[in-house]
Design an enzyme around this catalytic site. Structure first.
Site, PDB file in Angstrom:
ATOM      1  N   ARG A  27      84.696  18.794  23.293  1.00 21.73           N
ATOM      2  CA  ARG A  27      85.092  18.036  24.471  1.00 21.73           C
ATOM      3  C   ARG A  27      85.902  16.804  24.072  1.00 21.73           C
ATOM      4  NH1 ARG A  27      79.166  17.413  27.058  1.00 21.73           N
ATOM      5  NH2 ARG A  27      78.711  17.323  24.818  1.00 21.73           N
TER       6      ARG A  27
ATOM      7  N   LYS B  20      80.124  11.995  22.969  1.00 22.89           N
ATOM      8  CA  LYS B  20      78.820  11.952  22.315  1.00 22.89           C
ATOM      9  C   LYS B  20      78.611  10.635  21.582  1.00 22.89           C
ATOM     10  CE  LYS B  20      76.105  14.508  22.409  1.00 22.89           C
ATOM     11  NZ  LYS B  20      75.013  14.564  23.435  1.00 22.89           N
TER      12      LYS B  20
ATOM     13  N   TYR C  53      77.868   9.117  26.177  1.00 25.40           N
ATOM     14  CA  TYR C  53      76.463   9.527  26.144  1.00 25.40           C
ATOM     15  C   TYR C  53      75.843   8.941  24.886  1.00 25.40           C
ATOM     16  CZ  TYR C  53      77.268  12.947  29.872  1.00 25.40           C
ATOM     17  OH  TYR C  53      77.573  13.546  31.065  1.00 25.40           O
TER      18      TYR C  53
ATOM     19  N   HIS D  66      71.858   8.419  24.439  1.00 18.01           N
ATOM     20  CA  HIS D  66      70.522   8.979  24.153  1.00 18.01           C
ATOM     21  C   HIS D  66      69.831   8.191  23.041  1.00 18.01           C
ATOM     22  CE1 HIS D  66      71.331  12.347  26.809  1.00 18.01           C
ATOM     23  NE2 HIS D  66      72.467  12.574  26.166  1.00 18.01           N
TER      24      HIS D  66
ATOM     25  N   GLU E 137      74.198   8.476  30.519  1.00 18.69           N
ATOM     26  CA  GLU E 137      72.966   9.107  31.004  1.00 18.69           C
ATOM     27  C   GLU E 137      72.020   8.135  31.693  1.00 18.69           C
ATOM     28  OE1 GLU E 137      71.943   7.562  26.965  1.00 18.69           O
ATOM     29  OE2 GLU E 137      73.688   8.532  27.864  1.00 18.69           O
TER      30      GLU E 137
ATOM     31  N   ASP F  85      68.101  16.294  23.609  1.00 19.73           N
ATOM     32  CA  ASP F  85      68.810  15.020  23.434  1.00 19.73           C
ATOM     33  C   ASP F  85      67.870  13.833  23.523  1.00 19.73           C
ATOM     34  OD1 ASP F  85      71.478  15.487  22.835  1.00 19.73           O
ATOM     35  OD2 ASP F  85      72.035  15.851  24.913  1.00 19.73           O
TER      36      ASP F  85
END
Length: 374
Positions: free
Chosen positions: A15, A75, A94, A96, A118, A270
Site C-alpha cells: 500500500r 504502517k 497506523y 498500534h 486506529e 496488530d
C-alpha cells in the site's frame, strides 16, 4: 506544509499512504507533496501519476524524510526508518503502539508527534480511519481461512460450503465490530455455518435483523467461547479495544482442544491478538502450526490487496491530513475532537490511555499539552 509520502518497507506491504487524487487535493490546498520514487508501484500507481497530480518525486526515503514536515504512512515505522525521523515531525499512520513498546519509547525520545489512524474516534465511538481496513481484513479472513482449511495447506480438508449431503465448515467469529461482521457475512456467503459472538447485544440484534437467521448470534462469555471453539473448523478473532491490547479470549487450552487441521485467523494480531497462541506473521511466511492448529496471524492483511486498500484508506484519511497540513496539528486537534483522540505521543509524552496502560508508562492528557483541547 510539506507533506512526505515514503515507500512502505514492512514485509510484503504494497500500500501507499495516498492516491494521486489525494495528492491533488493537498497540492490544490497550497501544500507541497514529496513522494519517494516507486512508492505507489505496489498499488499500481506510477510516479508519473503522482507527478501529474502535483507531487515532486524524490529519489529515496532519506530525501523524503529530510524535506517533509508531516509524514503520511500506512504502517508503523520499522526499525530501519527510525534514524530518519527528527524532532518536530508529525507522523500520521497506523501505529498500534500498545503492542510495540520499543516504537513507543523511540517516538517519545525523538519527540515525534505521532497520530494513529486506529485511535481517531468519533463521539459515537466509531473509528473512521480504522473502519475501511477492518472491513477489508474482515472480508479477507474467510478467504484465507478457506485456503488453509485445504489439505495441501495443512488444513482438515474441509470445504467452506460443504457439498450436497455433506455438512459445511463451522466458522466462529469473535467480535461483531466492523471486521467481525464483514468476516461473518463473507463466510455466510460461502455457505459456511457461522456463529458470531459479542458482548454488545445491540450488535447481535443487528446481525439477526439483517441476516434473518443465516448467521447464529451468541452473547460472548468465557463459557460460550469454551464450548464453541473446539467444534469450529475456522475461528476468526476480530476483537478490538481502541488503542489498547486485545483481550486473550481463546486460551491455549481451547486451542489444544480444537481438531487437528482446524484454522485460526487472528485479525486482532496488530493489537497483540485475541488468541493466546497467536504471534505476528507476515505475508511471506503467513502461518505456523501449534497444537496441530494452523494459525494465520498476518499483521497487515489488507496489504495483500493494495489497490483496493490504498483507495479505501485515502478516502477517509485525506480530510484529517488536509486539516493538519492547513492549520498545524495543534489547531487541528482543537477543531476536531476525534483527531485529538488519535494523538498517541506528543512532545515526548504518551497521551493515549490504552498505550500508557499497556506499557506501564505515565500518561499525560493532550489537554495539558495543547491549550484549548477538551
Amino acid at each position: 506544509m510539506i507533506v512526505g509520502i515514503p515507500k512502505e518497507v514492512k514485509d510484503s506491504e504494497y500500500r501507499v499512504a495516498a492516491t494521486p487524487e489525494g495528492v491533488r487535493e493537498l497540492t490544490h490546498a497550497g501544500h507541497e507533496v514529496v513522494v519517494e520514487a516507486g512508492a505507489g508501484l505496489g498499488s499500481a500507481l506510477s510516479d508519473e501519476a503522482f507527478e501529474a497530480a502535483g507531487a515532486k518525486i524524490l529519489p529515496d526515503a532519506d530525501s523524503v524524510f529530510e524535506a517533509a514536515q508531516m509524514l503520511l504512512k500506512v504502517k508503523e515505522p520499522q526499525p530501519q526508518e527510525y534514524g530518519r525521523f527528527r524532532e518536530g515531525h508529525v507522523l500520521f499512520t497506523y501505529l498500534h503502539l500498545a503492542n510495540d513498546r520499543p516504537l513507543t519509547e523511540f517516538l517519545m525520545e525523538r519527540k515525534v508527534a505521532a497520530v494513529g489512524y486506529e485511535t481517531v474516534q468519533l463521539a459515537d465511538g466509531r473509528l473512521p480511519l480504522l473502519a475501511p481496513m477492518s472491513e477489508i481484513a474482515g472480508r479477507m479472513a474467510p478467504q484465507e481461512g478457506a485456503k488453509y482449511l485445504e489439505r495441501p495447506f495443512g488444513g482438515r480438508g474441509v470445504l467452506m460450503g460443504g457439498a450436497s449431503g455433506v455438512a459445511p465448515a463451522r466458522v466462529v467469529v469473535l467480535g461483531a465490530g466492523m471486521a467481525g461482521l464483514n468476516a461473518a457475512w463473507i463466510a455466510a456467503g460461502m455457505e459456511a455455518e457461522v456463529t458470531v459472538l459479542d458482548k454488545n447485544v445491540d450488535r447481535l440484534r443487528y446481525v439477526d435483523q439483517i441476516q434473518r437467521g443465516r448467521i447464529q448470534t451468541v452473547m460472548s462469555s468465557a463459557l460460550a467461547i469454551e464450548r464453541l471453539v473446539p467444534e469450529a473448523d475456522l475461528v476468526i478473532g476480530a476483537v478490538l479495544v481502541p488503542g489498547a491490547r486485545a483481550p486473550k479470549l481463546v486460551t491455549r487450552e481451547m486451542v489444544r482442544s480444537m481438531r487437528p487441521g482446524s484454522v485460526i485467523v487472528d485479525i486482532s494480531i496488530d493489537q497483540g491478538g485475541c488468541v493466546e497462541t497467536a504471534r505476528m506473521t507476515t505475508h511471506s511466511n503467513p502461518t505456523f502450526v501449534e497444537h496441530d492448529v494452523v494459525h494465520y496471524c498476518v499483521g497487515n492483511m489488507p496489504g495483500a490487496v493494495p489497490r483496493t486498500s490504498t483507495y479505501a484508506l485515502t478516502n477517509v484519511t485525506l480530510p484529517y491530513a488536509l486539516s493538519i497540513a492547513s492549520s498545524g496539528l495543534e489547531e487541528a486537534v482543537r477543531r476536531h475532537p476525534a483527531l485529538a483522540l488519535g494523538v498517541n505521543v506528543f512532545e515526548g509524552r504518551v497521551t493515549n490511555p490504552g498505550v500508557a496502560e499497556a506499557h506501564g508508562l505515565p500518561r499525560t492528557p493532550l489537554s495539558e499539552l495543547v491549550e484549548g483541547v477538551a
